[in-house]
Design a protein around this motif. Structure first.
Motif, PDB file in Angstrom:
ATOM      1  N   THR A   1      -8.974   8.914   4.974  1.00 56.50           N
ATOM      2  CA  THR A   1      -9.989   8.502   4.004  1.00 56.50           C
ATOM      3  C   THR A   1     -11.263   8.046   4.701  1.00 56.50           C
ATOM      4  OG1 THR A   1      -8.318   7.893   2.382  1.00 56.50           O
ATOM      5  CG2 THR A   1     -10.500   6.910   2.107  1.00 56.50           C
ATOM      6  N   HIS A   2     -11.124   7.253   5.763  1.00 56.60           N
ATOM      7  CA  HIS A   2     -12.316   6.809   6.488  1.00 56.60           C
ATOM      8  C   HIS A   2     -13.118   8.011   7.002  1.00 56.60           C
ATOM      9  CE1 HIS A   2     -12.752   2.549   6.497  1.00 56.60           C
ATOM     10  NE2 HIS A   2     -11.609   2.281   7.107  1.00 56.60           N
TER      11      HIS A   2
ATOM     12  N   ASN B   1       1.427   4.103  -2.863  1.00 56.40           N
ATOM     13  CA  ASN B   1       1.161   5.520  -2.583  1.00 56.40           C
ATOM     14  C   ASN B   1       2.343   6.389  -2.997  1.00 56.40           C
ATOM     15  OD1 ASN B   1      -1.443   5.416  -1.683  1.00 56.40           O
ATOM     16  ND2 ASN B   1      -0.930   5.415   0.473  1.00 56.40           N
TER      17      ASN B   1
ATOM     18  N   TYR C   1       0.837  -1.205   0.000  1.00 62.36           N
ATOM     19  CA  TYR C   1       0.000   0.000   0.000  1.00 62.36           C
ATOM     20  C   TYR C   1       0.873   1.257   0.000  1.00 62.36           C
ATOM     21  CZ  TYR C   1      -4.044   2.843   1.491  1.00 62.36           C
ATOM     22  OH  TYR C   1      -5.056   3.765   1.581  1.00 62.36           O
TER      23      TYR C   1
ATOM     24  N   ARG D   1     -13.250  10.992   5.873  1.00 61.93           N
ATOM     25  CA  ARG D   1     -13.859  11.748   4.778  1.00 61.93           C
ATOM     26  C   ARG D   1     -15.216  11.162   4.390  1.00 61.93           C
ATOM     27  NH1 ARG D   1      -9.847  11.912   0.370  1.00 61.93           N
ATOM     28  NH2 ARG D   1     -10.983  10.146  -0.464  1.00 61.93           N
ATOM     29  N   PHE D   2     -15.345   9.838   4.476  1.00 66.16           N
ATOM     30  CA  PHE D   2     -16.599   9.184   4.092  1.00 66.16           C
ATOM     31  C   PHE D   2     -17.513   8.908   5.280  1.00 66.16           C
ATOM     32  CE2 PHE D   2     -13.846   8.302   0.532  1.00 66.16           C
ATOM     33  CZ  PHE D   2     -14.680   8.557  -0.540  1.00 66.16           C
TER      34      PHE D   2
ATOM     35  N   ASN E   1      -4.467   1.942   7.290  1.00 63.46           N
ATOM     36  CA  ASN E   1      -3.990   2.973   6.371  1.00 63.46           C
ATOM     37  C   ASN E   1      -5.091   3.960   6.020  1.00 63.46           C
ATOM     38  OD1 ASN E   1      -1.107   2.587   5.381  1.00 63.46           O
ATOM     39  ND2 ASN E   1      -1.896   0.511   5.306  1.00 63.46           N
ATOM     40  N   LEU E   2      -6.285   3.448   5.741  1.00 63.73           N
ATOM     41  CA  LEU E   2      -7.397   4.337   5.398  1.00 63.73           C
ATOM     42  C   LEU E   2      -7.716   5.298   6.541  1.00 63.73           C
ATOM     43  CD1 LEU E   2      -9.771   1.807   3.587  1.00 63.73           C
ATOM     44  CD2 LEU E   2      -8.446   3.655   2.528  1.00 63.73           C
ATOM     45  N   TRP E   3      -7.608   4.822   7.775  1.00 68.90           N
ATOM     46  CA  TRP E   3      -7.892   5.688   8.915  1.00 68.90           C
ATOM     47  C   TRP E   3      -6.779   6.723   9.090  1.00 68.90           C
ATOM     48  CZ3 TRP E   3      -5.918   6.877  13.806  1.00 68.90           C
ATOM     49  CH2 TRP E   3      -6.793   7.605  14.623  1.00 68.90           C
TER      50      TRP E   3
ATOM     51  N   GLU F   1      -4.666   7.971   6.973  1.00 66.63           N
ATOM     52  CA  GLU F   1      -4.582   8.984   5.914  1.00 66.63           C
ATOM     53  C   GLU F   1      -5.832   9.862   5.858  1.00 66.63           C
ATOM     54  OE1 GLU F   1      -3.998   6.333   2.602  1.00 66.63           O
ATOM     55  OE2 GLU F   1      -6.110   6.416   2.029  1.00 66.63           O
TER      56      GLU F   1
ATOM     57  N   PRO G   1     -14.117   2.342   1.482  1.00 65.42           N
ATOM     58  CA  PRO G   1     -13.734   3.238   0.393  1.00 65.42           C
ATOM     59  C   PRO G   1     -12.634   2.643  -0.493  1.00 65.42           C
ATOM     60  CG  PRO G   1     -13.895   4.459   2.443  1.00 65.42           C
ATOM     61  CD  PRO G   1     -14.047   2.992   2.787  1.00 65.42           C
ATOM     62  N   GLY G   2     -12.888   2.640  -1.804  1.00 65.04           N
ATOM     63  CA  GLY G   2     -11.902   2.181  -2.770  1.00 65.04           C
ATOM     64  C   GLY G   2     -11.878   0.693  -3.036  1.00 65.04           C
TER      65      GLY G   2
END
Length: 197
Positions: A98-99, A66, A62, A101-102, A92-94, A96, A135-136
């Motif tokens: 991303t979590h 990136n 990942y 944001r959604f 990683n989503l948390w 950065e 997400p993704g």
């Protein structure tokens, strides 16, 4: 090593420790995610779901992807096949954002962290594998379909680099065995897949 390079190396190490801790917390903890109280059995999940063995590995892929995207702008997709490695991707989503944001409940603070850990492999939360509500994610988490999904994405969008991590459990399935033949159908204008086991 220059001071700037040393700072970058230290930042990467801190990030790696944070995401590894988050993955382990999602597998094992129900509460006390900051470990600010003594760890007690009642704070642990009665039946941990997830495989720690896949959690340190997936974030390396990942993070590498990136860096590729940040350095080149190359449109890239990661298809993560190891079913119970979801905590690594969620970490990683948390981290950065991303979590958050959604889903604002997964904010980048102690409350968001507690919610992330609470939801992991828990009824009404995230399943133990990656699933389309993350997400993704385009792969549904069933064993054996990651490589076929990766080739489908690449054939659909030839400008896309698709990296695929095939899990050990799914490497023994018929769909994966069949998907290894997909390059035979690829033409010069089709996308490319970089599979790794």
């Amino acid at each position: 090593m220059t001071r700037t390079a040393e700072v970058r190396v230290q930042a990467r190490r801190r990030y790696r420790r944070a995401r590894d801790y988050l993955a382990a917390a999602m597998i094992h903890l129900k509460d006390n995610v900051l470990l600010d109280r003594p760890l007690r059995r009642k704070l642990l999940k009665p039946r941990p779901l997830g495989h720690w063995g896949t959690c340190p590995c997936l974030p390396l892929v990942y993070s590498g992807l990136n860096r590729l995207v940040a350095g080149t702008g190359w449109r890239t997709l990661l298809v993560a096949g190891p079913g119970h490695g979801a905590p690594a991707i969620h970490a990683n989503l948390w981290l950065e954002g991303t979590h958050a944001r959604f889903d604002p409940a997964l904010s980048l603070d102690a409350a968001g962290l507690a919610e992330l850990v609470r939801r992991s492999s828990w009824p009404g939360g995230f399943p133990s594998h990656l699933s389309p509500e993350v997400p993704g994610v385009i792969h549904g988490g069933e064993l054996g379909y990651a490589l076929a999904t990766a080739f489908g994405a690449a054939f659909d969008d030839p400008g896309l680099l698709v990296a695929c991590v095939v899990g050990d459990g799914e490497a023994n399935t018929g769909p994966t065995a069949a998907a290894w033949h997909s390059p035979k159908f690829a033409g010069p204008r089709d996308g490319r897949v970089q599979p790794r086991i």
